[in-house]
Design a protein around this motif. Structure first.
Motif, PDB file in Angstrom:
ATOM      1  N   GLY A 108      69.134  22.936  51.259  1.00 34.25           N
ATOM      2  CA  GLY A 108      69.919  24.146  51.146  1.00 34.25           C
ATOM      3  C   GLY A 108      69.985  24.606  49.696  1.00 34.25           C
ATOM      4  O   GLY A 108      69.756  23.845  48.761  1.00 34.25           O
ATOM      5  N   GLU A 113      72.088  28.630  53.303  1.00 31.86           N
ATOM      6  CA  GLU A 113      73.007  27.562  53.691  1.00 31.86           C
ATOM      7  C   GLU A 113      72.523  26.866  54.960  1.00 31.86           C
ATOM      8  O   GLU A 113      72.916  27.227  56.068  1.00 31.86           O
ATOM      9  CB  GLU A 113      74.423  28.115  53.928  1.00 31.86           C
ATOM     10  N   THR A 114      71.685  25.867  54.773  1.00 37.74           N
ATOM     11  CA  THR A 114      71.133  25.163  55.927  1.00 37.74           C
ATOM     12  C   THR A 114      72.228  24.478  56.748  1.00 37.74           C
ATOM     13  O   THR A 114      72.110  24.371  57.975  1.00 37.74           O
ATOM     14  CB  THR A 114      70.104  24.122  55.473  1.00 37.74           C
ATOM     15  N   ASP A 115      73.298  24.020  56.084  1.00 36.17           N
ATOM     16  CA  ASP A 115      74.360  23.319  56.814  1.00 36.17           C
ATOM     17  C   ASP A 115      75.083  24.249  57.783  1.00 36.17           C
ATOM     18  O   ASP A 115      75.601  23.806  58.810  1.00 36.17           O
ATOM     19  CB  ASP A 115      75.354  22.700  55.835  1.00 36.17           C
ATOM     20  N   ARG A 116      75.085  25.545  57.495  1.00 36.27           N
ATOM     21  CA  ARG A 116      75.796  26.503  58.339  1.00 36.27           C
ATOM     22  C   ARG A 116      74.886  27.166  59.365  1.00 36.27           C
ATOM     23  O   ARG A 116      75.370  27.850  60.269  1.00 36.27           O
ATOM     24  CB  ARG A 116      76.479  27.555  57.469  1.00 36.27           C
ATOM     25  N   SER A 118      72.047  25.354  60.766  1.00 33.65           N
ATOM     26  CA  SER A 118      71.258  24.346  61.461  1.00 33.65           C
ATOM     27  C   SER A 118      71.411  24.439  62.979  1.00 33.65           C
ATOM     28  O   SER A 118      70.420  24.375  63.727  1.00 33.65           O
ATOM     29  CB  SER A 118      71.655  22.950  60.979  1.00 33.65           C
ATOM     30  N   SER A 119      72.646  24.604  63.459  1.00 32.47           N
ATOM     31  CA  SER A 119      72.851  24.658  64.915  1.00 32.47           C
ATOM     32  C   SER A 119      72.190  25.883  65.513  1.00 32.47           C
ATOM     33  O   SER A 119      71.639  25.825  66.624  1.00 32.47           O
ATOM     34  CB  SER A 119      74.351  24.646  65.232  1.00 32.47           C
ATOM     35  N   GLU A 160      73.538  33.232  55.894  1.00 32.41           N
ATOM     36  CA  GLU A 160      74.469  33.242  57.022  1.00 32.41           C
ATOM     37  C   GLU A 160      75.154  34.594  57.150  1.00 32.41           C
ATOM     38  O   GLU A 160      75.314  35.115  58.262  1.00 32.41           O
ATOM     39  CB  GLU A 160      75.522  32.154  56.865  1.00 32.41           C
ATOM     40  N   SER A 183      66.325  24.511  57.886  1.00 30.56           N
ATOM     41  CA  SER A 183      67.235  23.848  58.826  1.00 30.56           C
ATOM     42  C   SER A 183      66.474  22.999  59.830  1.00 30.56           C
ATOM     43  O   SER A 183      67.030  22.056  60.411  1.00 30.56           O
ATOM     44  CB  SER A 183      68.077  24.896  59.567  1.00 30.56           C
ATOM     45  N   ASN A 185      63.647  21.377  58.982  1.00 30.31           N
ATOM     46  CA  ASN A 185      62.803  20.492  58.155  1.00 30.31           C
ATOM     47  C   ASN A 185      61.435  21.080  57.861  1.00 30.31           C
ATOM     48  O   ASN A 185      60.452  20.351  57.662  1.00 30.31           O
ATOM     49  CB  ASN A 185      62.653  19.117  58.816  1.00 30.31           C
TER      50      ASN A 185
END
Length: 277
Positions: A108, A113-116, A118-119, A160, A183, A185
């Motif tokens: 990220g 923002e990969t953490d936000r 990813s889903s 995002e 997100s 990989n």
């Protein structure tokens, strides 16, 4: 094919200040230059130095005096005239096998923002075959998700936020596509440079620098463009990085008002070349 490109950018500096410019053609395209891509400055007292940053981009540092200052370049460059290559059978590289210089591009970053996301990425694209098909599905999604418009521009919009607001400019398309790829990989890096109306209908909108992205597939970097979503002719890369933070075309370290901004990118017609010869 030969392309003419360049820019003219002016500031009014409220006090002496450093200015960093990322406007030079990237080192991996400089061998294609027909005429020099040389920065011209209308303030001879400005001290200028150049370096290569950690991503391999050329950075020009200017110690600018107070008052108006103009930066310009105008050059010709050779191009293959071919559209962006498509390698439909390109396969991903396992994370554990990625080269060290590729690893930063699966993480990220400020605007991605990969953490936000990813889903969102795994729920929408997890069932698609890894490789070119998965990346193209992401590009298709972003292309349809975001509405392009210069009036939508906002320098603080993240991937995002672009996903939720569904509006933006070329940097927002690139940021969202990069974030969705990472997100999952898939190494992806943000690119900025020249992209004129070559091989496509002419656009009356003022010319600007463009943003796209590259993905590491099949052991090499490949070009994708979520805004246009089609192979294009005549890209001239200036800089690559994790996101727009790394490749800002100008960065002023003080108060400076932008007073002029002009970009040129156009194919040199064959008849003009014959006349010149």
């Amino acid at each position: 094919m030969k392309i003419r490109a360049g820019y003219r950018i002016a500031f009014d500096c409220q006090n002496p200040m450093p200015i960093h410019l990322m406007l030079s053609v990237h080192p991996d395209r400089r061998h294609d230059l027909i005429t020099p891509d040389t920065l011209r400055v209308d303030r001879p007292e400005a001290r200028i130095t150049q370096l290569v940053d950690g991503f391999g981009n050329l950075v020009t540092r200017v110690a600018a005096p107070a008052g108006p200052i103009t930066f310009a370049s105008d050059f010709e460059i050779a191009d293959s005239g071919l559209p962006d290559p498509q390698v439909l059978d390109a396969r991903p590289t396992a994370v554990e096998d990625l080269p060290a210089d590729v690893l930063p591009f699966i993480l990220g970053s400020r605007y991605c923002e990969t953490d936000r996301l990813s889903s969102v990425a795994w729920s929408r694209f997890g069932q698609i075959e890894p490789g070119w098909a998965r990346v193209q599905a992401i590009v298709d999604y972003v292309h349809e998700r975001i509405e392009f418009g210069y009036h939508h521009a906002r320098p603080t919009r993240t991937a995002e936020q672009g996903h939720e607001e569904r509006t933006g400019v070329c940097r927002d398309f690139a940021h969202l596509a990069v974030a969705l790829c990472r997100s999952m990989n898939i190494p992806a890096r943000y690119c900025t440079g020249y992209l004129g109306d070559i091989g496509v209908p002419y656009s009356p909108s003022p010319m600007d620098f463009s943003a796209w992205f590259e993905v590491y597939l099949g052991g090499r970097w490949m070009t994708f463009d979520a805004r246009h979503n089609k192979p294009r002719i005549g890209r001239i890369v200036i800089a690559r990085g994790r996101d727009a933070t790394d490749v800002a075309i100008t960065h002023t370290f003080g108060t400076a008002w932008l007073t002029h901004f002009e970009v040129i990118t156009e194919e040199i017609p064959a008849q003009a070349l014959m006349a010149a010869e």
